[in-house]
Design an enzyme around this catalytic site. Structure first.
Site, PDB file in Angstrom:
ATOM      1  N   LYS A  84      22.372  28.636  58.503  1.00  0.00           N
ATOM      2  CA  LYS A  84      23.533  29.522  58.652  1.00  0.00           C
ATOM      3  C   LYS A  84      23.110  30.988  58.774  1.00  0.00           C
ATOM      4  CE  LYS A  84      24.709  30.269  53.777  1.00  0.00           C
ATOM      5  NZ  LYS A  84      25.773  30.242  52.768  1.00  0.00           N
ATOM      6  N   ASP A  85      21.830  31.308  58.431  1.00  0.00           N
ATOM      7  CA  ASP A  85      21.336  32.673  58.572  1.00  0.00           C
ATOM      8  C   ASP A  85      20.857  32.991  59.982  1.00  0.00           C
ATOM      9  OD1 ASP A  85      21.785  32.991  55.880  1.00  0.00           O
ATOM     10  OD2 ASP A  85      19.674  32.869  55.289  1.00  0.00           O
ATOM     11  N   ARG A 133      34.638  33.310  53.665  1.00  0.00           N
ATOM     12  CA  ARG A 133      35.186  32.807  52.402  1.00  0.00           C
ATOM     13  C   ARG A 133      36.393  33.629  51.977  1.00  0.00           C
ATOM     14  NH1 ARG A 133      29.160  32.253  50.045  1.00  0.00           N
ATOM     15  NH2 ARG A 133      28.779  30.053  50.552  1.00  0.00           N
TER      16      ARG A 133
END
Length: 322
Positions: A84-85, A133
């Site tokens: 995800k980075d 989020r």
């Protein structure tokens, strides 16, 4: 491979406890496959030393550049990243040789007093450095008839959980995979269903990267690859790229495999973009045959991105500030 068989393979890794743990597992697997010694080479990235919010310093890609530079300079033979980075654009001279079996992709809540998200009081303060989020947690709270305050935080797992232990925050949200990889999964007080909070594209998956010219190493690392993980995260990252969003944009995506009995025959891709206050979400899904190639997985992501853009997703991604 670039080094002699009697020399250790050099694995570049960030220095955090989580990075060292996940790189250590990959190192063990590579030792078993190749019979070669593997040594971890610790590399400090700008993302590790900067205290600025991620969205202000270029998103999670800031954790990747130093590792890739070390690869290109020949200081390490391969590197392990949290997928995800990784920015969605892949450099021509580097290749992701393996995406091992994915860990739990969900977000985990670590709250005071063992509380679940639904049990948090109105006005609870929740720490997260992620716009994705923030948008979805606020939306979930609104759907439960309450409001929360999201507080931007940085730092390693200890630092983040420390905010809850010290009473500064009611809860923090972390990747379940990270907690599991450092043996602290039991500290999660709630695992947030992907039906409510979609993870970051590629969350829970690792990318093992090396030089595109190192064909022997590519072949060896390829034995670690999990085809279903690769198909799923390729579709997720294609969605992110097609939305022209960086890793710091409020985009969630998750592809899961749907089985008919014992036979996996379809993949469902879900995507979400939302305003940070959670008042507006564009959330859509598409289902199709399990992609059998890179191009098919990319097409699935682009198809869903086009539908989301038609529903107004681009306007929601204009909100980049925390």
């Amino acid at each position: 491979m670039n080094t002699r068989p009697d020399q250790p393979l050099r694995l570049g890794t960030r220095r955090s406890k989580l990075a060292m743990s996940q790189s250590g597992r990959v190192a063990d697997a590579v030792r078993a496959i190749t019979g070669r010694a593997v040594e971890l080479v610790e590399i400090t990235t700008y993302g590790d030393v900067s205290r600025e919010h991620l969205a202000q310093i270029g998103g999670t890609g800031v954790f990747v550049t130093a590792l890739r530079d070390a690869l290109l300079r020949g200081e390490v033979d391969f590197a392990v990243h949290s997928l995800k980075d990784l920015p969605t654009a892949q450099p021509d001279d580097l290749v992701i040789a393996a995406m091992p079996l994915r860990e739990d992709p969900r977000d985990a809540l670590v709250a005071r007093d063992g509380l679940t998200f639904e049990q948090l009081p109105d006005g609870a303060r929740i720490g997260t450095g992620s716009p994705r989020r923030t948008a979805q947690l606020n939306h979930l709270a609104l759907s439960l008839g309450k409001r929360i305050e999201t507080v931007p935080i940085r730092g390693n797992v200890d630092t983040r959980i420390g905010f809850v232990r010290d009473g500064e925050l009611d809860a923090v949200v972390l990747a379940a995979a990270g907690l599991n990889r450092i043996g602290r999964g039991d500290e999660a007080t709630d695992l947030l269903s992907v039906d409510n909070v979609l993870p970051a594209p590629g969350q829970g998956a690792l990318a093992v990267e090396c030089l595109a010219s190192d064909t022997d190493l590519i072949a060896a690392l390829g034995e670690l690859d999990d085809p279903h993980t690769r198909a799923a995260v390729t579709a997720e990252r294609s969605l992110l790229a097609a939305l022209e969003a960086g890793c710091s944009a409020p985009v969630g995506a998750f592809a899961d495999l749907l089985a008919d009995g014992q036979i996996v025959n379809e993949m469902r891709l879900r995507g979400v973009v939302g305003t940070l206050d959670g008042s507006t979400l564009v959330q859509l899904s598409t289902t199709g045959p399990v992609p059998q190639s890179y191009d098919e997985a990319m097409a699935l992501g682009r198809e869903l991105a086009d539908e989301m853009l038609a529903k107004g997703a681009a306007g929601l991604m204009g909100e980049r500030s925390l």
